[in-house]
Scaffold this motif. Structure first.
Motif, short mmCIF file in Angstrom:
data_model
loop_
_atom_site.label_atom_id
_atom_site.label_comp_id
_atom_site.label_asym_id
_atom_site.label_seq_id
_atom_site.Cartn_x
_atom_site.Cartn_y
_atom_site.Cartn_z
N ARG A 256 -1.72 -22.02 9.33
CA ARG A 256 -2.74 -21.22 9.24
C ARG A 256 -3.92 -21.73 9.05
NH1 ARG A 256 -3.54 -18.36 4.66
NH2 ARG A 256 -1.69 -18.08 3.49
N PRO A 257 -5.36 -21.28 9.44
CA PRO A 257 -6.33 -22.12 8.92
C PRO A 257 -6.55 -21.63 7.64
CG PRO A 257 -6.84 -20.61 10.83
CD PRO A 257 -5.44 -20.49 10.55
N LEU A 258 -7.17 -22.43 6.72
CA LEU A 258 -7.33 -22.32 5.11
C LEU A 258 -8.83 -22.20 4.86
CD1 LEU A 258 -4.41 -24.31 3.82
CD2 LEU A 258 -4.48 -22.09 4.06
N HIS A 259 -9.23 -21.41 4.07
CA HIS A 259 -10.47 -21.64 3.30
C HIS A 259 -10.58 -22.77 2.60
CE1 HIS A 259 -13.69 -20.66 0.62
NE2 HIS A 259 -13.93 -19.37 1.11
N SER A 260 -11.62 -23.50 3.12
CA SER A 260 -11.96 -25.17 2.52
C SER A 260 -12.06 -24.97 0.96
CB SER A 260 -12.86 -25.81 3.21
OG SER A 260 -14.11 -25.08 3.32
N GLY A 261 -12.51 -23.60 0.42
CA GLY A 261 -12.97 -23.95 -0.79
C GLY A 261 -11.65 -23.49 -1.63
N HIS A 262 -10.94 -22.22 -1.37
CA HIS A 262 -9.70 -22.09 -1.90
C HIS A 262 -8.71 -23.15 -2.00
CE1 HIS A 262 -11.58 -18.38 -2.53
NE2 HIS A 262 -11.53 -17.89 -1.46
N TYR A 263 -8.45 -23.98 -0.86
CA TYR A 263 -7.39 -24.81 -0.61
C TYR A 263 -8.11 -26.36 -0.64
CZ TYR A 263 -4.73 -20.67 -0.43
OH TYR A 263 -4.09 -19.60 -0.58
N GLY B 227 -13.28 -12.48 -2.04
CA GLY B 227 -12.33 -13.46 -2.32
C GLY B 227 -10.70 -12.87 -2.12
N PRO B 228 -9.76 -13.79 -2.27
CA PRO B 228 -8.32 -13.16 -2.52
C PRO B 228 -8.07 -13.11 -4.00
CG PRO B 228 -8.55 -15.71 -1.81
CD PRO B 228 -9.86 -15.04 -2.15
N GLN B 231 -2.37 -16.18 -5.15
CA GLN B 231 -1.17 -16.38 -4.12
C GLN B 231 0.14 -15.45 -4.43
OE1 GLN B 231 -3.25 -18.67 -5.14
NE2 GLN B 231 -3.94 -20.05 -3.71
N MET B 456 -12.63 -20.13 -9.44
CA MET B 456 -12.14 -19.97 -7.80
C MET B 456 -12.55 -21.02 -7.05
SD MET B 456 -13.88 -17.28 -5.22
CE MET B 456 -13.73 -15.70 -5.97
N GLY B 458 -13.08 -21.02 -4.05
CA GLY B 458 -14.32 -20.86 -3.01
C GLY B 458 -15.42 -20.75 -3.90
N HIS B 481 -4.06 -13.08 -0.04
CA HIS B 481 -4.63 -14.45 -0.16
C HIS B 481 -4.21 -14.87 1.36
CE1 HIS B 481 -0.12 -15.10 -0.20
NE2 HIS B 481 -0.32 -16.26 0.09
N ASP B 482 -3.30 -14.36 2.18
CA ASP B 482 -3.20 -15.02 3.36
C ASP B 482 -3.82 -14.06 4.38
OD1 ASP B 482 -1.62 -12.40 3.01
OD2 ASP B 482 -0.04 -13.17 4.22
N ASN B 484 -6.60 -15.24 6.11
CA ASN B 484 -7.59 -15.86 7.29
C ASN B 484 -8.91 -15.81 7.33
OD1 ASN B 484 -4.75 -16.68 8.09
ND2 ASN B 484 -5.29 -16.38 10.25
N GLN B 485 -9.19 -15.36 5.89
CA GLN B 485 -10.71 -15.54 6.13
C GLN B 485 -11.37 -16.72 6.47
OE1 GLN B 485 -10.78 -14.57 1.49
NE2 GLN B 485 -12.60 -15.87 1.75
#
Lengths: 511, 511
Positions: A256-263, B227-228, B231, B456, B458, B481-482, B484-485
């Motif tokens: 799934r697409p991921l947030h480029s900040g969180h991951y 934010g989430p 995880q 964080m 993000g 966390h999942d 898809n934001q």
């Protein structure tokens, strides 16, 4: 001494005969000038018929339109040559038997076009609403109405999908015959007409049709009217084509697409993976680094090398015209480059860019590779070299979306679709007597040099004619080189369309 | 000995008070259960209002909707805080003064969402028609009707743009206050509400608004609800954020698209050029190779390092969930990774792929780079490091489409748009007394561990609150966390929405 003089005089005489424009060519030109309005009207209606592979009904309409064109010209045995699979765009066939003729020429062009993305075309253009411009768009061309008096300027352009590739070919061939007929001339040979509807899709049913209609399609020569004239503007005869095949690559990362900040910089980025993979395929000098990529190549013959040397250099002109100051392989001329196998990225995509960009790590990245082949290359072998290279970069290769199990097992996963759309290169010898006549006939249409090109950079499935019909082929292109074929804003220069009619007419007069 | 026992007993008692769920939290939970139908109805109407930057009128409707929500809840001084530029999405503000309260908390969330490309969403979804599913789509969730009896299951999900980022934040805050009010509780502190409309666009007017409304916005703490959660599913408190900035790169080749046969491996291919450039930015171990990229980083303090050690490892869980078996930097955990600056490709495009692919050499290739920053990095300095790297690869850098003169002069041309959307990282000390109260209040909502996250992954523009208001900030996220934001198929888990209401309520009770 007298003997030498005699030979000198004879070659002068022959030179005059072939290099000057022949009376018959001038007759055909006269017809073109007098009938430009009607010719362009019909052409323009033809261009307004959508002709993309995604629209089979549209292709059928194009075929029906060509049949009408042939019937109006009194061509005989007008018919559709169908593949066994229903819905396949048919070949449109017709013929003219000339009493006493000893040879038969088949004239080939194709009526289908490349896919269109209207959003990429200039905003004043619609791929299927042909428009007339005072010049090329990038030469400050402005829109003009189709003139009511039928007077056209050679520098004007018509914009629309297939304006040059290759509905111009269909029209030039049929109008050349029309001109011969209407001006009271008689063709020198029997004429057959063969207009394909799947060329841009890689001619997947051409082999079947050639085999099925083998006896109908007997001939002494296929004249292929497709592609552009030389970039110098000079007419050219092309003795061969590069082969072509493709690979569709898709690199997979997170499901799934991921947030480029969180991951970001933990999860793998498929765009970066693809960039690294593609970058590994060429060195800094534009040479393909894939093992064995340049093997198998059959070198040019001495006469082909000589012809290549005489091809006018257009490198500096083209660099200026294209707005580039460096080429991919430093020191290699355009003529040399197209006599080598190539690897190109046709398209590349991952996530979104511009206003649609968002802070994500995309799930996949994809690219389409185009491999051009020269004589000696085999398209499947060439594909395999690239696949082996990808494997050597540590990729697990699949032909499907990866399963969960594969995702667990392999760090680097790529889907490779190699497809079945490959074709090998082909080359016809310059020394055959019938080819010498073709050269003379084209020379008869122009006072200028006729470029003899051993190989066209582009591809046509010419090897099929050899394979199924043991036929000879020669390619005589007519479109302007800056026609944007295969891309947005495709166009034909008016002068090239009418020159094309003359060239095709001159070939039809060969005895 | 008795002294030690006393301390042991006291800490046991405090442990019970904070780790067990407090009666006040249970009261808020009860309200949530009893009013779930109304809460979700209002939320769902809110989600159906388009809230993308490209549609300013839509943003105004969202702001008006929030004002109505506040008015229905009896919140005072409900108003729009406007930037001086007309048309900028306003901040929605309101407040509740509690007699005798000694502290003021401002609750922050944002109502705008990331851009949407509906074509990328699952076919049964529409970004602005919220739909209920029995579970996440990738966990075999199926569509279900919004229940007439108002009974919701924690595992259900609502899909729609901003379902989690960050309309869930707005709703959790306003419904927490509603719950306190309706259930006869009294907030422990004065409450201010601040709902931004430009967060996803990089908060370009936040500085101006904070300065303009400085006196209205005085507080002891900003609680950022965005934010989430962790995880692991555990709630978390986040003490800082990474900074963020972007670079838009466009590599130019030929001015017009070229046929990949006629010009392939002579004309430069911009997709290959871009691939090589991007590939040069990271090594095989995912480390950024740009000179000085990891310089400037201020290391974590000992207490932050301790908190980081206690963050539950989710690496294996996440790898399984995301379907990846390797990470970008081998041996670096997710927690460690987000405490480093990063470089990511958000999107990359050249020519066409898939069914739209055609045999062309594209005219340009473009990519969007996302740079995340940690404490010590400056966003302009970080951008400059990348720009210097590009220059070192031989590129001429421009901020515009290249001119004909530039095209003649430079072999490699790139347009770099560095923009002004950068923000630096921020971190609040864990040891402040007010922060200790926040930790206790969040612990009071759950028997489970509360994850204390130094940073964080993000980004939020928290440095602005420090800069313009000298304010402290703490981030308490609520979304799954999942979710898809920032991508297609954004969703919120029902359980997270109601947990969020409890968490925000517990924070509002801090004295």
């Amino acid at each position: 001494m007298r003997k030498y003089f005699f030979f000198f005089f004879l070659s002068f005489l022959i030179g005059q005969l072939v290099s000057a424009q022949s009376p018959r060519v001038l007759t055909i030109r006269k017809y073109g000038n007098q009938n430009a309005g009607n010719i362009i009207n019909e052409f323009s209606t033809f261009l307004s018929l959508p002709n993309v592979a995604a629209d089979p009904a549209g292709q059928q309409k194009n075929a029906a339109f060509i049949m009408e064109m042939m019937n109006r010209r009194g061509i005989q045995k007008v018919q559709l040559l169908n593949a066994s699979t229903p819905g396949v765009p048919p070949v449109v066939y017709g013929e003219v038997i000339v009493p006493g003729a000893k040879q038969t020429f088949i004239f080939y062009a194709h009526y289908d076009g490349q896919p269109v993305n209207p959003a990429q075309w200039a905003k004043e253009l619609d791929p299927f609403q042909p428009k007339l411009f005072s010049n090329a768009l990038d030469k400050d061309g402005t829109p003009i109405s189709f003139p009511a008096n039928g007077k056209y300027n050679n520098e004007w352009r018509i914009y629309g999908r297939s304006a040059s590739d290759d509905k111009a070919g269909v029209v030039a061939i049929l109008d050349a015959y029309d001109a011969i007929n209407k001006m009271g001339l008689v063709p020198g040979c029997n004429l057959k007409f063969f207009f394909e509807g799947e060329e841009e899709a890689g001619s997947p049913h051409l082999d079947e049709i050639l085999e099925k209609y083998k006896s109908l399609l007997q001939s002494d020569l296929w004249v292929i009217c497709d592609g552009p004239v030389h970039q110098s503007g000079k007419k050219q005869i092309v003795f061969g084509v590069r082969g072509d095949t493709h690979l569709d690559l898709t690199v997979y990362a997170s499901k799934r697409p991921l947030h480029s900040g969180h991951y970001g910089n933990w999860a793998p980025n498929p765009a970066m993976m693809l960039a690294k993979l593609l970058a590994s395929m060429k060195d800094e000098n534009g040479r393909v680094t894939i093992k064995g990529f340049y093997d198998d190549v059959i070198p040019l013959s001495p006469s082909e090398k000589k012809a290549l040397d005489e091809v006018p250099s257009v490198d500096e002109q083209m660099k200026k015209e294209l707005g580039i100051s460096a080429i991919e392989m430093p020191g290699v001329t355009l003529s040399e480059a197209i006599n080598q196998p190539s690897l190109n990225i046709n398209g590349m995509q991952s996530g979104n860019v511009g206003k649609m960009a968002s802070n994500q790590i995309p799930t996949y990245a994809t690219a389409v590779l185009d491999l051009r082949l020269v004589l000696g290359n085999d398209w499947k072998r060439q594909q395999q070299k690239v696949i082996d290279h990808i494997k050597a970069q540590g990729y697990y290769i699949t032909e499907n979306e990866p399963t969960d199990e594969e995702r667990t097992k392999y760090a680097k996963i790529i889907k490779v679709i190699s497809g079945q759309d490959g074709m090998n290169a082909q080359r016809t010898s310059m020394d055959l007597p019938i080819i010498q006549k073709v050269i003379a006939a084209v020379k008869a249409t122009s006072k200028d040099q006729i470029v003899l090109q051993p190989t066209m950079g582009g591809s046509l499935p010419l090897f099929l004619f050899e394979k199924y019909l043991q036929a000879k082929t020669i390619t005589v292109p007519i479109a302007n080189h800056d026609n944007n074929q295969h891309a947005e804003n495709e166009n034909i220069r008016i002068g090239n369309l009418f020159d094309g009619i003359e060239t095709m007419g001159s070939l039809m007069m060969i005895k």
